[in-house]
Design a protein around this motif. Structure first.
Motif, PDB file in Angstrom:
ATOM      1  N   ILE A 189       0.838  -1.199   0.000  1.00 15.44           N
ATOM      2  CA  ILE A 189       0.000   0.000   0.000  1.00 15.44           C
ATOM      3  C   ILE A 189       0.876   1.252   0.000  1.00 15.44           C
ATOM      4  O   ILE A 189       0.608   2.216  -0.738  1.00 15.44           O
ATOM      5  CB  ILE A 189      -0.948  -0.016   1.210  1.00 15.44           C
ATOM      6  CG1 ILE A 189      -2.003  -1.107   1.030  1.00 15.44           C
ATOM      7  CG2 ILE A 189      -1.612   1.346   1.412  1.00 15.44           C
ATOM      8  CD1 ILE A 189      -2.844  -1.362   2.248  1.00 15.44           C
ATOM      9  N   GLY A 190       1.943   1.247   0.792  1.00 12.68           N
ATOM     10  CA  GLY A 190       2.850   2.394   0.831  1.00 12.68           C
ATOM     11  C   GLY A 190       3.523   2.654  -0.507  1.00 12.68           C
ATOM     12  O   GLY A 190       3.620   3.798  -0.952  1.00 12.68           O
ATOM     13  N   VAL A 191       3.959   1.597  -1.163  1.00 14.28           N
ATOM     14  CA  VAL A 191       4.588   1.759  -2.478  1.00 14.28           C
ATOM     15  C   VAL A 191       3.576   2.279  -3.495  1.00 14.28           C
ATOM     16  O   VAL A 191       3.897   3.153  -4.315  1.00 14.28           O
ATOM     17  CB  VAL A 191       5.215   0.420  -2.944  1.00 14.28           C
ATOM     18  CG1 VAL A 191       5.633   0.480  -4.391  1.00 14.28           C
ATOM     19  CG2 VAL A 191       6.394   0.054  -2.063  1.00 14.28           C
ATOM     20  N   ALA A 192       2.337   1.791  -3.426  1.00 21.15           N
ATOM     21  CA  ALA A 192       1.298   2.271  -4.343  1.00 21.15           C
ATOM     22  C   ALA A 192       1.013   3.752  -4.118  1.00 21.15           C
ATOM     23  O   ALA A 192       0.847   4.516  -5.085  1.00 21.15           O
ATOM     24  CB  ALA A 192       0.032   1.441  -4.167  1.00 21.15           C
ATOM     25  N   VAL A 193       0.987   4.186  -2.869  1.00 19.00           N
ATOM     26  CA  VAL A 193       0.741   5.603  -2.564  1.00 19.00           C
ATOM     27  C   VAL A 193       1.892   6.462  -3.075  1.00 19.00           C
ATOM     28  O   VAL A 193       1.673   7.556  -3.616  1.00 19.00           O
ATOM     29  CB  VAL A 193       0.509   5.800  -1.050  1.00 19.00           C
ATOM     30  CG1 VAL A 193       0.477   7.270  -0.680  1.00 19.00           C
ATOM     31  CG2 VAL A 193      -0.779   5.123  -0.619  1.00 19.00           C
ATOM     32  N   VAL A 214       5.886   7.521   4.933  1.00 19.94           N
ATOM     33  CA  VAL A 214       5.551   7.303   6.341  1.00 19.94           C
ATOM     34  C   VAL A 214       4.855   5.954   6.512  1.00 19.94           C
ATOM     35  O   VAL A 214       5.141   5.214   7.463  1.00 19.94           O
ATOM     36  CB  VAL A 214       4.679   8.455   6.879  1.00 19.94           C
ATOM     37  CG1 VAL A 214       4.092   8.119   8.234  1.00 19.94           C
ATOM     38  CG2 VAL A 214       5.493   9.736   6.949  1.00 19.94           C
ATOM     39  N   SER A 215       3.968   5.614   5.595  1.00 18.03           N
ATOM     40  CA  SER A 215       3.276   4.327   5.706  1.00 18.03           C
ATOM     41  C   SER A 215       4.233   3.154   5.524  1.00 18.03           C
ATOM     42  O   SER A 215       4.039   2.098   6.137  1.00 18.03           O
ATOM     43  CB  SER A 215       2.120   4.243   4.714  1.00 18.03           C
ATOM     44  OG  SER A 215       2.604   4.226   3.391  1.00 18.03           O
ATOM     45  N   ILE A 216       5.276   3.318   4.732  1.00 22.43           N
ATOM     46  CA  ILE A 216       6.278   2.253   4.598  1.00 22.43           C
ATOM     47  C   ILE A 216       7.044   2.107   5.913  1.00 22.43           C
ATOM     48  O   ILE A 216       7.325   0.987   6.352  1.00 22.43           O
ATOM     49  CB  ILE A 216       7.224   2.541   3.420  1.00 22.43           C
ATOM     50  CG1 ILE A 216       6.500   2.255   2.118  1.00 22.43           C
ATOM     51  CG2 ILE A 216       8.492   1.697   3.515  1.00 22.43           C
ATOM     52  CD1 ILE A 216       7.330   2.468   0.888  1.00 22.43           C
ATOM     53  N   ILE A 217       7.377   3.217   6.556  1.00 26.56           N
ATOM     54  CA  ILE A 217       8.063   3.136   7.849  1.00 26.56           C
ATOM     55  C   ILE A 217       7.181   2.442   8.875  1.00 26.56           C
ATOM     56  O   ILE A 217       7.642   1.585   9.638  1.00 26.56           O
ATOM     57  CB  ILE A 217       8.481   4.550   8.321  1.00 26.56           C
ATOM     58  CG1 ILE A 217       9.557   5.108   7.395  1.00 26.56           C
ATOM     59  CG2 ILE A 217       8.961   4.528   9.766  1.00 26.56           C
ATOM     60  CD1 ILE A 217       9.865   6.569   7.607  1.00 26.56           C
TER      61      ILE A 217
END
Length: 76
Positions: free
Chosen positions: A18-22, A62-65
């Motif tokens: 999801i983080g990569v998609a964002v 931030v979501s990847i972290i």
């Protein structure tokens, strides 16, 4: 294979995806035609490219972290 030997769980991988998609969406919002020597394109200074897209990209990082440090509760 024992699941306890994996560094990340299923939820971590979902959050990473999801983080990569964002982040990709943020970079796509920043992309577009630029200004050439023959013509000035005022669209490069639009609010979407200068404010919204960087915020979206930052939220993706931030979501990847969060996905990396997320630890699911043990089901004992």
């Amino acid at each position: 294979m024992d699941k306890r030997n994996l560094a990340f769980g299923k939820m971590n991988f979902i959050l990473l995806a999801i983080g990569v998609a964002v982040i990709i969406i943020g970079f796509l919002l920043m992309s577009g035609s630029g200004t050439t020597e023959e013509a000035f394109n005022p669209g490069i200074f639009s609010a979407m490219k200068t404010k919204v897209a960087p915020v979206v990209t930052f939220l993706g990082f931030v979501s990847i972290i969060v996905a990396i440090i997320y630890k699911p509760k043990d089901k004992d």
